[in-house]
Design an enzyme around this catalytic site. Structure first.
Site: not given
Length: 292
Positions: A111, A146, A178, A208, A230
């Site tokens: 597994r 992410k 950002k 950004e 963005d």
């Protein structure tokens, strides 16, 4: 544990330390304190087994070095034949690995080995689909941060196996300003001036922007290396590429799907980043069958 370099994708690097750490953590999670009590209870200690790992669907394989190292960690007497290498495109039913040795070790590692191959091949397969949609353009597809906690190096490696490229690996290898940084620092010009004053010689600065006016301000400063566009629609992206005119590298991000990526690439942006490659890739279906 030494994984043959011939099994890794020729287009990507994966540290042996990352492999070893991931395997130890995964086996500890699965075997716990008592080990594989089912195999211990039902399989004689000296019983041998031969198993075949096969692909149950078409796709791009990744994670074979982890699968092999998983079995080898469980027994020094395990023998493995790899029928292909990471980054290979496989058809449904294709042979992936042949594993032979102590039956308990084969069953105990089944597994964990399949989890690695399923997860990483799923990412590689999805990435390849995105890359295919941008054929004929100069746009590169890249991942984001992410990722699954603790598995970033592996998942970013899988993106490379699928023909994609890696964005930064963490907060420490590039400056990415950002919208929240801009808000706290008091504006685009001031935040770029501060970043440039402390950035090292080899550290890139990306910022950004959400609008053409913001892009124009960034370009006027001359302080950014990369601009992240963005959530811009196609007409706005096209205008941004024309305005930048090669002065900075342009990255499009936000709302990227298999249905939209071709049109985004056609605008002429240099990179398209998508968290979907890692956070939403479906598991690749692989199986391990004992040969009787």
């Amino acid at each position: 544990m030494i994984v043959p370099a011939s099994l890794l994708s020729p287009e990507a690097f994966l540290s042996p330390l990352a492999i070893d750490e991931a395997i130890v953590r995964a086996l500890d999670e699965d075997l716990g304190r008592a080990g594989d009590v089912t195999s211990i209870a039902t399989i004689p200690e000296a019983a041998p087994a031969r198993a075949l790992m096969v692909a149950r669907e078409e796709g791009v394989i990744a994670g074979l070095p982890l699968a092999i190292a998983t079995f080898e960690r469980l027994s020094p007497d395990i023998g493995i034949e790899a029928h292909l290498r990471d980054g290979a495109t496989v058809a449904k039913g294709a042979r992936v690995l042949t594993i032979s040795g102590p039956a308990r070790a084969v069953l105990s590692g089944e597994r964990t080995a399949l989890n690695f191959v399923g997860r990483l091949s799923g990412i590689a397969t999805l990435t390849a689909k995105y890359v295919h949609r941008t054929a004929g353009t100069n746009t590169r597809i890249c991942c984001t941060r992410k990722t699954t906690p603790g598995l970033r190096a592996l998942e970013k490696y899988a993106v490379r196996c699928g023909g994609g490229f890696n964005h930064r690996f963490g907060l420490d290898d590039a400056i990415l300003i950002k919208d929240n940084h801009i808000a706290v620092a008091g504006g685009i010009t001031s935040v770029l001036q501060r970043a440039r004053s402390v950035a090292g010689l080899l550290v890139k600065i990306e910022i950004e922007v959400d609008t053409i006016d913001q892009l124009r301000e960034v370009l006027d400063t001359g302080l950014a290396d990369v601009v992240l566009l963005d959530n811009m629609d196609i007409p706005t992206l096209t205008e941004a590429v024309k305005l930048a005119s090669g002065r900075v590298v342009l990255e499009a991000s936000g709302g990227v799907t298999l249905g939209s990526i071709a049109a985004i690439a056609a605008t002429g942006v240099d990179y398209i980043s998508s968290g979907t490659l890692t956070h939403s890739a479906p598991n690749f279906d692989a199986a391990l069958d004992i040969e009787v």
